[in-house]
Write an enzyme that holds these catalytic residues in place. Structure first.
Site, PDB file in Angstrom:
ATOM      1  N   GLU A  29       3.918  10.893   3.889  1.00  0.00           N
ATOM      2  CA  GLU A  29       2.556  11.255   3.472  1.00  0.00           C
ATOM      3  C   GLU A  29       1.668  10.118   3.940  1.00  0.00           C
ATOM      4  O   GLU A  29       1.624   9.059   3.335  1.00  0.00           O
ATOM      5  CB  GLU A  29       2.483  11.410   1.950  1.00  0.00           C
ATOM      6  CG  GLU A  29       3.297  12.545   1.413  1.00  0.00           C
ATOM      7  CD  GLU A  29       2.817  13.912   1.889  1.00  0.00           C
ATOM      8  OE1 GLU A  29       1.603  14.172   1.813  1.00  0.00           O
ATOM      9  OE2 GLU A  29       3.656  14.706   2.347  1.00  0.00           O
ATOM     10  N   CYS A  81      -6.453   8.738  -0.046  1.00  0.00           N
ATOM     11  CA  CYS A  81      -5.968   9.362   1.202  1.00  0.00           C
ATOM     12  C   CYS A  81      -6.841  10.535   1.588  1.00  0.00           C
ATOM     13  O   CYS A  81      -7.080  10.773   2.761  1.00  0.00           O
ATOM     14  CB  CYS A  81      -4.507   9.772   1.064  1.00  0.00           C
ATOM     15  SG  CYS A  81      -4.167  10.821  -0.343  1.00  0.00           S
TER      16      CYS A  81
HETATM   17  P1  NAD Z   1       1.217   0.825   4.433  1.00  0.00           P
HETATM   18  O1  NAD Z   1       1.971   1.856   5.190  1.00  0.00           O
HETATM   19  O2  NAD Z   1       0.737  -0.375   5.143  1.00  0.00           O
HETATM   20  O3  NAD Z   1       2.117   0.302   3.228  1.00  0.00           O
HETATM   21  C1  NAD Z   1       2.802   1.198   2.383  1.00  0.00           C
HETATM   22  C2  NAD Z   1       4.190   0.655   2.140  1.00  0.00           C
HETATM   23  O4  NAD Z   1       4.907   0.590   3.374  1.00  0.00           O
HETATM   24  C3  NAD Z   1       4.192  -0.751   1.555  1.00  0.00           C
HETATM   25  O5  NAD Z   1       5.162  -0.820   0.549  1.00  0.00           O
HETATM   26  C4  NAD Z   1       4.551  -1.613   2.763  1.00  0.00           C
HETATM   27  O6  NAD Z   1       5.182  -2.823   2.438  1.00  0.00           O
HETATM   28  C5  NAD Z   1       5.489  -0.697   3.502  1.00  0.00           C
HETATM   29  N1  NAD Z   1       5.644  -1.029   4.927  1.00  0.00           N
HETATM   30  C6  NAD Z   1       4.751  -1.619   5.752  1.00  0.00           C
HETATM   31  N2  NAD Z   1       5.263  -1.709   7.009  1.00  0.00           N
HETATM   32  C7  NAD Z   1       6.495  -1.155   6.967  1.00  0.00           C
HETATM   33  C8  NAD Z   1       7.512  -0.909   7.953  1.00  0.00           C
HETATM   34  N3  NAD Z   1       7.364  -1.274   9.225  1.00  0.00           N
HETATM   35  N4  NAD Z   1       8.636  -0.262   7.568  1.00  0.00           N
HETATM   36  C9  NAD Z   1       8.800   0.134   6.290  1.00  0.00           C
HETATM   37  N5  NAD Z   1       7.886  -0.075   5.312  1.00  0.00           N
HETATM   38  C10 NAD Z   1       6.742  -0.721   5.647  1.00  0.00           C
HETATM   39  O7  NAD Z   1       0.007   1.591   3.722  1.00  0.00           O
HETATM   40  P2  NAD Z   1      -1.018   0.990   2.667  1.00  0.00           P
HETATM   41  O8  NAD Z   1      -2.003   0.140   3.372  1.00  0.00           O
HETATM   42  O9  NAD Z   1      -0.288   0.409   1.513  1.00  0.00           O
HETATM   43  O10 NAD Z   1      -1.722   2.303   2.117  1.00  0.00           O
HETATM   44  C11 NAD Z   1      -2.880   2.850   2.660  1.00  0.00           C
HETATM   45  C12 NAD Z   1      -2.542   4.043   3.511  1.00  0.00           C
HETATM   46  O11 NAD Z   1      -1.813   4.986   2.741  1.00  0.00           O
HETATM   47  C13 NAD Z   1      -3.749   4.794   4.013  1.00  0.00           C
HETATM   48  O12 NAD Z   1      -3.557   5.099   5.370  1.00  0.00           O
HETATM   49  C14 NAD Z   1      -3.760   6.068   3.170  1.00  0.00           C
HETATM   50  O13 NAD Z   1      -4.370   7.165   3.801  1.00  0.00           O
HETATM   51  C15 NAD Z   1      -2.314   6.292   2.964  1.00  0.00           C
HETATM   52  N6  NAD Z   1      -2.050   7.154   1.811  1.00  0.00           N
HETATM   53  C16 NAD Z   1      -1.661   8.434   2.033  1.00  0.00           C
HETATM   54  C17 NAD Z   1      -1.426   9.295   0.969  1.00  0.00           C
HETATM   55  C18 NAD Z   1      -1.030  10.730   1.207  1.00  0.00           C
HETATM   56  O14 NAD Z   1      -0.627  11.410   0.264  1.00  0.00           O
HETATM   57  N7  NAD Z   1      -1.120  11.229   2.432  1.00  0.00           N
HETATM   58  C19 NAD Z   1      -1.588   8.836  -0.347  1.00  0.00           C
HETATM   59  C20 NAD Z   1      -1.975   7.519  -0.548  1.00  0.00           C
HETATM   60  C21 NAD Z   1      -2.196   6.681   0.543  1.00  0.00           C
END
Ligand code: NAD
Length: 477
Positions: free
Chosen positions: A244, A278
């Site tokens: 997501e 999001c």
């Molecule tokens: P992010 O992907 O940077 O981080 C989310 C998680 O992923 C964190 O726990 C982070 O440590 C981990 N992560 C980062 N790099 C990684 C890698 N290479 N491999 C595995 N895990 C890794 O996202 P964010 O900045 O925390 O959140 C914001 C984003 O989330 C926005 O783009 C937003 O649109 C999206 N979002 C989407 C939804 C949805 O339902 N579509 C809901 C909420 C947020």
């Protein structure tokens, strides 16, 4: 100050050889949480320990698992206020919103506890003497990797659905809201058998180490770039991936709508949670006929928002999550201005501590500007004026993302065209937020894959097995 501990193999306080991470309050920069960072080796050991616990949890009766998840919801409810305070301290959102997110999370846990035991397989009509059926089974070991923007609601969805369907879970909350993740995991763990839930903390490198493990499912809510890295890692291990991810949701404002009402919808969609949702409104296509009145009303709405620390009860617009993110938001705004856009309000970095950014309205935008096409995730409303509903729909559809879209229109035929033609998971007509319980959608393209919520999320965490049983040769058992 929160002192976070990890949970591995049923033991709190394990690991942390990767050092310490400190989270600062985005309202004033003061330290909030001290967090251990897991090493890749610890992540591997935690996965191995979780796998040990998987068979017993998988064979626990669904009603027993559901009762445990209900008790887990009780435990989260008991610390709801503490959780909401941690959310606000770590990522800045107004306390009332943080409370709303915690309540939503508790509701989701209870919903999954009710729904899961009712979902089953089905019998098939095969040979009269044979027994044929299909049945869902737990997938096994789930890695749940979550973001910071609504940390409790999002985590409760993934964790609740994965646990209640009989999976063991390794939970890796965002490095921007680790104490929130820790408080949540502590509450859930009280109600679960030891080893069923693990908590790993740290930054992207910990998420990457987890996503590269031999797990059965990696469920990620977060940015598109991370989702793609996870998909690549899972392609090597064969894990199922549930993503997501990001969005760039359009708002279409049709001719003939009330400009003031439309501006209220736009302000809600673009500025709630400081735009860090999001499904926030990320780009606005407004019909020329209503554009001037709409922009004037939107600027008024932006200027009326009370900005301040999330803990102050009067605050409507909290800070952004941190200064790194603020630089990203401001960078997009300044690039658009350099390319001919006009800031009508906001758009300037305030003095003082924290990561505050004003509600910002930018006009004279073009559809091809990065501010319009890419995800901003901040309190910014970029406005593109269009000459027809056709043009608005074409621009709205033209995006690498496919999460959601909103159309404000008084025309039923336009509403019908919008829901049929827009290549996104969710279409909302005349309301930026809202929707009936039980709604679930497939995000498209860069926004991810699979059901990230709703009853169908339970299916994502199970694998369907087909069974065919015949009597042994001779016809007797
Ligand atoms: P992010 O992907 O940077 O981080 C989310 C998680 O992923 C964190 O726990 C982070 O440590 C981990 N992560 C980062 N790099 C990684 C890698 N290479 N491999 C595995 N895990 C890794 O996202 P964010 O900045 O925390 O959140 C914001 C984003 O989330 C926005 O783009 C937003 O649109 C999206 N979002 C989407 C939804 C949805 O339902 N579509 C809901 C909420 C947020």
């Amino acid at each position: 100050m929160y002192t976070v501990a990890q949970l591995m193999g049923g033991v709190w306080g394990a690991g942390g050889g990767g050092g310490e991470l400190v989270v600062n309050d985005p309202a004033d920069g003061s330290p909030v949480s001290s967090v251990p960072v897991a090493t890749a080796d610890e992540v591997g050991k935690a996965v191995a320990a979780a796998r040990e616990a998987a068979a017993e949890w998988a064979s626990t009766a669904p009603a027993t698992r559901a009762a445990a998840v209900h008790r887990a919801a009780d435990a989260v409810e008991a610390v709801a206020e503490e959780l909401a305070a941690a959310v606000t301290a770590e990522m800045g959102k107004p306390l009332a919103d943080a409370r709303g997110g915690v309540e939503a999370g508790i509701g989701t846990l209870r919903q999954y506890a009710e729904l899961a035991p009712l979902r089953g397989g089905r019998t098939l009509h095969g040979e009269p003497d044979a027994l044929d059926f299909i049945t869902p089974q737990p997938r096994g070991v789930v890695a749940a990797i979550t973001p910071w923007n609504d940390p409790v609601a999002v985590s409760c969805g993934l964790l609740g659905a994965a646990l209640v369907t009989g999976n063991v879970v390794l939970y890796k909350p965002s490095e921007r809201t680790p104490a929130t993740g820790w408080l949540l995991a502590r509450a859930l763990d009280q109600a679960l058998p030891a080893g069923v839930l693990s908590l790993l903390t740290g930054g992207p490198e910990v998420g990457a180490a987890l996503a590269g493990q031999e797990v059965d499912v990696v469920a990620h809510v977060g940015s598109t770039a991370t989702g793609r890295a996870i998909a690549a890692a899972a392609a090597r291990t064969g894990a199922k991936v549930l993503l997501e991810n990001g969005g760039s949701d359009p708002l279409v404002v049709d001719a003939g709508v009330d400009a003031s009402w439309a501006a209220g919808q736009a302000a809600l969609g673009a500025f709630a949670n400081a735009g860090q949702i999001c499904v926030a409104v990320e780009r606005i296509y407004v019909h020329r006929e209503v554009a001037e009145d709409f922009v004037a009303a939107l600027v008024q709405r932006a200027d009326a928002l009370r900005a301040g620390p999330g803990r102050d009860p009067g605050t409507e617009l909290g800070p952004l999550v941190d200064r790194r993110h603020r630089d990203h938001v401001h960078g997009q705004v300044t690039a658009a201005v350099a390319d001919g856009a006009q800031v009508r309000t906001g758009g300037e970095l305030p003095d003082g501590p924290g990561a505050f950014y004003p509600a910002t309205v930018v006009t004279d935008c073009r559809h091809d500007m990065p501010l319009v096409r890419e995800e901003t995730f901040g309190p910014v409303a970029p406005v593109v004026v269009v000459d027809s509903f056709d043009e608005a729909l074409r621009c709205a559809a033209d995006s690498p993302y496919g999460l959601a879209a909103t159309v404000l229109t008084a025309s039923m035929s336009h509403a019908q065209r919008a829901w049929r033609e827009l290549p996104v998971g969710t279409v909302k007509i005349n309301s930026v937020f809202g929707g009936a319980p039980g709604g679930a959608a497939h995000p498209r393209r860069a926004s991810g894959q699979g059901f990230g919520y709703g009853p169908e999320l339970l299916d994502e965490f199970t694998a369907t097995k087909a069974v065919h049983i015949e009597a042994p040769g001779g016809g007797h058992w």
